[in-house]
Enzyme design. Structure first.
Site, PDB file in Angstrom:
ATOM      1  N   HIS A   1       0.865  -1.175   0.000  1.00 43.56           N
ATOM      2  CA  HIS A   1       0.000   0.000   0.000  1.00 43.56           C
ATOM      3  C   HIS A   1       0.904   1.228   0.000  1.00 43.56           C
ATOM      4  O   HIS A   1       1.588   1.476   0.994  1.00 43.56           O
ATOM      5  CB  HIS A   1      -0.894   0.029   1.228  1.00 43.56           C
ATOM      6  CG  HIS A   1      -1.700  -1.234   1.448  1.00 43.56           C
ATOM      7  ND1 HIS A   1      -1.162  -2.383   1.975  1.00 43.56           N
ATOM      8  CD2 HIS A   1      -3.004  -1.519   1.186  1.00 43.56           C
ATOM      9  CE1 HIS A   1      -2.099  -3.316   2.069  1.00 43.56           C
ATOM     10  NE2 HIS A   1      -3.232  -2.816   1.585  1.00 43.56           N
TER      11      HIS A   1
ATOM     12  N   THR B   1      -7.014   3.461  -5.640  1.00 46.44           N
ATOM     13  CA  THR B   1      -7.114   3.714  -4.208  1.00 46.44           C
ATOM     14  C   THR B   1      -7.377   2.412  -3.466  1.00 46.44           C
ATOM     15  O   THR B   1      -7.849   1.436  -4.050  1.00 46.44           O
ATOM     16  CB  THR B   1      -8.274   4.675  -3.893  1.00 46.44           C
ATOM     17  OG1 THR B   1      -9.524   3.993  -4.099  1.00 46.44           O
ATOM     18  CG2 THR B   1      -8.206   5.931  -4.747  1.00 46.44           C
ATOM     19  N   ASP B   2      -7.064   2.394  -2.181  1.00 49.10           N
ATOM     20  CA  ASP B   2      -7.614   1.348  -1.329  1.00 49.10           C
ATOM     21  C   ASP B   2      -9.104   1.664  -1.185  1.00 49.10           C
ATOM     22  O   ASP B   2      -9.586   2.701  -1.647  1.00 49.10           O
ATOM     23  CB  ASP B   2      -6.895   1.343   0.026  1.00 49.10           C
ATOM     24  CG  ASP B   2      -6.920  -0.033   0.686  1.00 49.10           C
ATOM     25  OD1 ASP B   2      -7.774  -0.861   0.304  1.00 49.10           O
ATOM     26  OD2 ASP B   2      -6.093  -0.280   1.577  1.00 49.10           O
ATOM     27  N   ALA B   3      -9.856   0.764  -0.544  1.00 46.69           N
ATOM     28  CA  ALA B   3     -11.304   0.932  -0.467  1.00 46.69           C
ATOM     29  C   ALA B   3     -11.658   2.300   0.112  1.00 46.69           C
ATOM     30  O   ALA B   3     -11.175   2.681   1.186  1.00 46.69           O
ATOM     31  CB  ALA B   3     -11.908  -0.176   0.376  1.00 46.69           C
ATOM     32  N   MET B   4     -12.506   3.029  -0.596  1.00 48.26           N
ATOM     33  CA  MET B   4     -12.864   4.377  -0.175  1.00 48.26           C
ATOM     34  C   MET B   4     -13.836   4.380   1.000  1.00 48.26           C
ATOM     35  O   MET B   4     -14.170   5.444   1.519  1.00 48.26           O
ATOM     36  CB  MET B   4     -13.458   5.140  -1.358  1.00 48.26           C
ATOM     37  CG  MET B   4     -12.512   5.322  -2.537  1.00 48.26           C
ATOM     38  SD  MET B   4     -11.137   6.424  -2.162  1.00 48.26           S
ATOM     39  CE  MET B   4     -11.949   8.024  -2.257  1.00 48.26           C
TER      40      MET B   4
END
Length: 615
Positions: free
Chosen positions: A243, A327-330
């Site tokens: 990440h 993106t990672d989960a919003m």
């Protein structure tokens, strides 16, 4: 155990559609290029002229809103649902009406995932890009029982976690794991693996990365990241390094809060960014952002996902990444707190994100970005560029030829004997004897052994294989030695503990331990998103340590390897770095002396052991 060579099974992407399925014709079908060789393993930017024509012609058919929608990836379970079920109707609405660009697939069986994706692909105007968290050990198609979700599933190969792969000391294992996961994922209709995790896990208190990381040595993590990316993309799937810019040195789970990484620019350059450089050099198609604050780069304190200094200046300008940013989960609290769906989407796009993963309300996210373009907050060229990036990614994944998968071919690929044998072999070489305990391992054939299996109530499978295999293995070893079968000279007693264990239960179990020759304690502890369960409860840990102070105790850590800090008196300590049937079988063979424990420690256990140097 000699690894069984991987069978080279051709990946079937195009061609076979389930009989009787309705075909939805796109309103404006783009021109389809000839099926020439363009694969995820090809360098970024290496599309053929025919595929570039497909990208150009497809882009030309998209309105501003459709281009923004290409940047949105919605979330779906892979479970069975009736076509008129409310949850499926919502998913269909996002695909048919909002015309989103992709789907992130979660828990489900391989056949149901593939069937659901085939149906969604038939409904999509532009082929959908499908991603999934198929990290080793956390694969959403891994089979068995997803115990912390209480969902029965089955079929796919279960690979050991990243840290277990690192413990084998063999970089090729990362390549083979990536290759197998890619072959099986593509067979089910998934194009992107949200892996590898290239975070350097240099904080033992990290509640969210832990065994998802390859370890704490940046150079070792970098080598394995390189191998996993190459294996993934040679297997036909797009790899995602995550990440960014590094989630290893945190003690807050970004699912529930915003972690702050206090590393200096110099430390980032020599630690956190080292594996990302390797993954980028290896050709990783995507980089996923971290919902962390990084004051050394952006003093505003905003999450990295919303920071142009991190996603554009650092990732693209400094590291030279030319692929797709996701993106990672919003919906995670590391970004969601304090921002509306519309505002977080706008900020992420302006920061440099190409794909918005799992916004809380996809329709509102699309509308918010469109409105920002119309009022001049986001340049239209930024949307055009992102949509082109995504269409090029779809072309690399073969979606410009056909988005469908064959359910017949899936059964030949997913969970094949060759894949399962490779996973079991990696698991056997990951078992690590951290503390030997003066003859406690291998376990004695004679005498009374108490096996205490600690696991949360939701870990229904934990220990199912271990206890029985250990008991049967001791009996078989004693029989092979010619000892009489009668009597109580080789007794294995099995008990189970949960976090709810009372003082009376522990006292009673302690009395059984005091009459045993050896006590084996298995601790099934793995991190679970947003729940922070990465340790043994204090009262249970204290009991384990008290038993170890007076009796010979062997602890086998299934999952979190840092547990020894909770019971320092244990005589022997074995780390498996994960929870799976293969790791349970491998641990039993190692404890009985039937297999050598050749694993090496990829992380330090502060106050106890330094990591092994793995070259």
């Amino acid at each position: 155990m000699t690894p069984i060579p991987l069978r080279l099974i051709p990946l079937v992407i195009a061609g076979t559609m389930a009989a009787g399925c309705r075909t939805v014709t796109p309103a404006t079908p783009p021109a389809t290029p000839d099926p020439v060789s363009v694969t995820p393993a090809a360098p970024i930017g290496s599309l053929t002229r025919a595929h570039r024509r497909w990208v150009d012609s497809t882009l030309a058919t998209l309105s501003l809103r459709d281009r923004v929608a290409q940047m949105v990836m919605v979330w779906s379970l892979g479970d069975y649902t009736n076509s008129r079920d409310a949850t499926y109707a919502q998913l269909v609405h996002w695909v048919e009406q909002d015309r989103v660009g992709g789907v992130a697939m979660s828990l489900g069986t391989p056949i149901e995932v593939a069937a659901k994706l085939n149906d969604l692909q038939r409904r999509a105007r532009v082929p959908l890009l499908v991603g999934a968290d198929l990290e080793p050990g956390l694969g959403r198609l891994e089979g068995g029982v997803f115990t912390h979700y209480m969902l029965e599933a089955g079929g796919a190969t279960v690979m050991p976690p990243a840290m277990a792969i690192a413990a084998t000391g063999r970089d090729e294992d990362a390549y083979e794991a990536g290759l197998i996961i890619a072959r099986e994922g593509r067979a089910a209709g998934i194009h992107i693996n949200f892996a590898p995790v290239v975070d350097v896990n240099n904080n033992p208190a990290n509640p969210v990365i832990n065994t998802r990381s390859f370890g704490e040595d940046p150079e070792h993590v970098a080598r394995l990241a390189d191998a996993f990316v190459r294996g993934t993309q040679n297997g036909g799937m797009l790899a995602t390094a995550k990440h960014f810019p590094g989630h290893g040195d945190t003690d807050v789970d970004s699912h529930v809060g915003l972690p702050v990484v206090s590393a200096t620019s110099a430390r980032l350059d020599s630690v956190e960014l080292v594996p990302f450089r390797a993954a980028i050099r290896a050709g990783a198609a995507l980089v996923m952002t971290a919902h962390i604050a990084l004051p050394a780069i952006d003093g505003s304190g905003v999450p990295a996902t919303l920071s142009p200094q991190i996603l554009t200046s650092l990732l693209r300008d400094t590291l030279g990444f030319a692929g797709v940013t996701i993106t990672d989960a919003m919906t995670m609290e590391g970004i969601g707190e304090g921002y509306s769906t519309e505002r977080s989407a706008v900020l992420a796009v302006n920061a440099g994100a190409n794909i918005l993963l799992k916004p809380g309300d996809p329709t509102r996210a699309i509308d918010g970005v469109v409105a920002a373009v119309e009022r001049g907050e986001i340049p239209a060229s930024r949307i055009d560029s992102a949509a082109r990036y995504i269409l090029e990614l779809k072309a690399r994944a073969g979606l410009s030829i056909s988005p469908f998968v064959s359910l017949t071919a899936l059964r030949e690929i997913v969970g094949s004997p060759e894949h399962r044998a490779t996973a079991a072999d990696i698991a056997s070489r990951a078992i690590t004897l951290v503390r030997g305990g003066d003859g406690l391992v291998p376990l004695p054939v004679e005498g009374r052994v108490l096996v205490v299996q600690y696991a949360p109530e939701t870990e229904l499978r934990a220990g199912r294989i271990f206890g029985t295999a250990l008991r049967n293995g001791r009996r078989a070893a004693r029989s092979a030695s010619g000892a009489p079968a009668a009597g109580e000279r080789a007794v294995t007693t099995i008990a189970r503990l949960t976090p709810a264990a009372t003082g009376d239960m522990l006292d009673s179990l302690g009395r059984i331990a005091d009459s045993s020759d050896v006590v084996v304690i298995t601790a099934f502890v793995r991190r679970v998103e947003g729940e922070g369960r990465f340790a043994v409860p204090p009262h249970v840990a204290s009991w384990i340590d008290s038993v170890a102070a007076r009796r010979p105790v062997v602890v086998v850590a299934f999952g979190n390897p840092y547990l020894i800090r909770q019971f320092p008196n244990v005589g022997a300590y074995v780390a498996t770095f994960g929870v799976s049937d293969d790791l349970e079988r491998a641990a039993v063979r190692a404890l009985l002396g039937q297999a050598a424990m050749t694993g090496r420690l990829p992380v330090s256990l502060p106050g106890f052991f330094s990591r092994s140097v793995i070259e």
